[in-house]
Motif scaffolding. Structure first.
Motif, PDB file in Angstrom:
ATOM      1  N   ASN A 186       8.597  16.358  33.954  1.00 15.81           N
ATOM      2  CA  ASN A 186       9.340  15.421  34.532  1.00 15.81           C
ATOM      3  C   ASN A 186      11.355  15.539  34.371  1.00 15.81           C
ATOM      4  N   THR A 187      11.629  15.840  33.284  1.00 10.91           N
ATOM      5  CA  THR A 187      13.158  15.221  33.851  1.00 10.91           C
ATOM      6  C   THR A 187      13.759  16.354  32.856  1.00 10.91           C
ATOM      7  N   ILE A 188      13.278  17.022  31.705  1.00 14.92           N
ATOM      8  CA  ILE A 188      13.907  18.696  30.839  1.00 14.92           C
ATOM      9  C   ILE A 188      13.758  19.466  31.216  1.00 14.92           C
ATOM     10  N   ARG A 189      12.565  19.437  31.537  1.00 12.59           N
ATOM     11  CA  ARG A 189      11.983  21.110  32.360  1.00 12.59           C
ATOM     12  C   ARG A 189      13.320  21.242  33.856  1.00 12.59           C
ATOM     13  N   LEU A 190      13.704  20.015  34.796  1.00 16.19           N
ATOM     14  CA  LEU A 190      14.946  20.797  35.135  1.00 16.19           C
ATOM     15  C   LEU A 190      15.620  20.871  35.085  1.00 16.19           C
ATOM     16  N   LEU A 191      16.219  20.690  33.950  1.00 21.30           N
ATOM     17  CA  LEU A 191      17.660  21.443  33.393  1.00 21.30           C
ATOM     18  C   LEU A 191      17.518  22.209  32.453  1.00 21.30           C
ATOM     19  N   ALA A 192      16.544  22.198  31.554  1.00 19.09           N
ATOM     20  CA  ALA A 192      15.745  23.730  30.395  1.00 19.09           C
ATOM     21  C   ALA A 192      14.684  23.929  30.669  1.00 19.09           C
ATOM     22  N   ALA A 193      14.536  25.139  29.763  1.00 12.24           N
ATOM     23  CA  ALA A 193      13.330  26.134  30.085  1.00 12.24           C
ATOM     24  C   ALA A 193      12.911  25.448  28.753  1.00 12.24           C
ATOM     25  N   VAL A 194      11.843  24.743  28.566  1.00 14.53           N
ATOM     26  CA  VAL A 194      10.542  24.224  27.747  1.00 14.53           C
ATOM     27  C   VAL A 194       9.349  25.157  27.168  1.00 14.53           C
ATOM     28  N   VAL A 195       9.358  25.377  25.913  1.00 17.37           N
ATOM     29  CA  VAL A 195       8.661  26.110  25.143  1.00 17.37           C
ATOM     30  C   VAL A 195       8.425  25.937  24.311  1.00 17.37           C
ATOM     31  N   ASP A 196       7.251  26.931  23.739  1.00 18.92           N
ATOM     32  CA  ASP A 196       6.547  26.632  21.891  1.00 18.92           C
ATOM     33  C   ASP A 196       7.804  27.634  21.186  1.00 18.92           C
ATOM     34  N   SER A 197       7.638  26.607  20.406  1.00 18.52           N
ATOM     35  CA  SER A 197       8.831  27.162  19.175  1.00 18.52           C
ATOM     36  C   SER A 197       8.130  28.569  18.722  1.00 18.52           C
ATOM     37  N   THR A 198       6.806  29.393  19.385  1.00 21.09           N
ATOM     38  CA  THR A 198       6.281  30.016  18.000  1.00 21.09           C
ATOM     39  C   THR A 198       7.356  31.488  19.499  1.00 21.09           C
ATOM     40  N   GLU A 199       6.966  30.931  20.837  1.00 19.30           N
ATOM     41  CA  GLU A 199       7.876  32.279  21.497  1.00 19.30           C
ATOM     42  C   GLU A 199       9.386  32.427  21.501  1.00 19.30           C
ATOM     43  N   ILE A 200      10.099  30.922  20.721  1.00 21.76           N
ATOM     44  CA  ILE A 200      11.722  31.605  20.497  1.00 21.76           C
ATOM     45  C   ILE A 200      11.576  32.137  18.779  1.00 21.76           C
ATOM     46  N   ALA A 201      10.837  32.064  18.140  1.00 17.65           N
ATOM     47  CA  ALA A 201      10.915  32.698  17.049  1.00 17.65           C
ATOM     48  C   ALA A 201      10.312  34.599  17.383  1.00 17.65           C
ATOM     49  N   GLU A 202       9.664  34.997  17.800  1.00 20.14           N
ATOM     50  CA  GLU A 202       9.096  35.726  18.412  1.00 20.14           C
ATOM     51  C   GLU A 202      10.748  36.435  19.224  1.00 20.14           C
ATOM     52  N   VAL A 203      11.203  36.596  20.099  1.00 17.22           N
ATOM     53  CA  VAL A 203      11.693  36.807  20.441  1.00 17.22           C
ATOM     54  C   VAL A 203      13.060  36.950  19.433  1.00 17.22           C
ATOM     55  N   TRP A 204      13.649  36.164  18.716  1.00 13.49           N
ATOM     56  CA  TRP A 204      14.625  37.061  17.813  1.00 13.49           C
ATOM     57  C   TRP A 204      13.883  37.503  16.829  1.00 13.49           C
ATOM     58  N   ARG A 205      12.990  37.986  17.011  1.00 15.22           N
ATOM     59  CA  ARG A 205      11.918  38.323  15.249  1.00 15.22           C
ATOM     60  C   ARG A 205      11.889  39.989  16.395  1.00 15.22           C
ATOM     61  N   ARG A 206      12.207  40.122  17.360  1.00 16.92           N
ATOM     62  CA  ARG A 206      11.784  41.497  18.081  1.00 16.92           C
ATOM     63  C   ARG A 206      13.187  41.830  17.969  1.00 16.92           C
ATOM     64  N   SER A 207      13.750  40.517  18.317  1.00 16.96           N
ATOM     65  CA  SER A 207      15.828  40.881  18.495  1.00 16.96           C
ATOM     66  C   SER A 207      16.455  41.625  16.769  1.00 16.96           C
TER      67      SER A 207
END
Length: 212
Positions: A186-207
């Motif tokens: 209800n608060t963080i989602r208004l300020l940031a993208a809330v995702v799973d760490s696996t999604e972040i790792a996948e973006v970095w792997r593809r990069s």
């Protein structure tokens, strides 16, 4: 406009922030056992270790943001209930086992370690903002504890400084856990993208694959 996670997480303009992952906070000598238990139930340290490894592989700078206090308390004030409560436990003296970062996340060569001796978040009156800007960082990935204060404060300050923020839900924790989830949703989602760490790792792997 939909949030473009891949664009936001470009390794050349992203940094990973690990907030207060210290022995006296989330480790065996934690001052607040309920928080340590929440961290354990979430598997936070294992999740964060994997995310840190992905950051390392993608050459994303890693910042360990710690807190400390002198044995005599000089230079620090218990000017809020949280800081007053922390005075009931042995201080996180610089260089002591309790002040150390937990072993699974121990700093590696080239990573940044910034310690503060006052306050509840890392941007105020510190070098963090200047260092991030000097590195060309535009997005910060905020992790650690706790969602109650530290993660929320870091997120707000990062937004105020002009950064985009990504928060991996499985790499943050707070207590009571139902309240921590409410803050996240209800608060963080208004300020940031809330995702799973696996999604972040996948973006970095593809990069990394594109660079290869």
């Amino acid at each position: 406009m939909p949030f473009d996670l891949a664009r936001a997480l470009r390794p050349e303009s992203t940094a990973l922030l690990l907030f207060e992952c210290q022995e006296g906070i989330v480790g065996r000598e934690a001052a607040f056992p309920a928080l340590r238990e929440a961290v354990e139930r979430r598997g936070l340290l294992d999740n964060l270790a994997r995310l840190r490894e992905a950051a390392s592989q993608a050459h994303v700078p890693v910042f360990h943001l710690t807190t400390s206090r002198r044995e005599d308390g000089a230079g620090s004030r218990a000017n809020c209930p949280l800081l007053a409560a922390s005075r009931k436990s042995p201080p996180l003296v610089p260089g002591s086992p309790r002040q150390a970062i937990v072993a699974p996340l121990a700093p590696r060569e080239g990573e940044f370690v910034l310690a503060r001796m006052h306050g509840v978040s890392p941007f105020h009156a510190s070098e963090l903002d200047a260092l991030l800007r000097n590195l060309g960082v535009e997005t910060v990935v905020v992790t650690g504890v706790s969602l109650n204060v530290g993660i929320l404060g870091t997120t707000i300050e990062a937004v105020n400084c002009g950064y985009s923020v990504v928060v991996p839900r499985d790499c943050v924790a707070g207590t009571p856990e139902a309240y921590a989830e409410a803050v996240l949703e209800n608060t963080i989602r208004l300020l940031a993208a809330v995702v799973d760490s696996t999604e972040i790792a996948e973006v970095w792997r593809r990069s990394g694959e594109r660079e290869a």
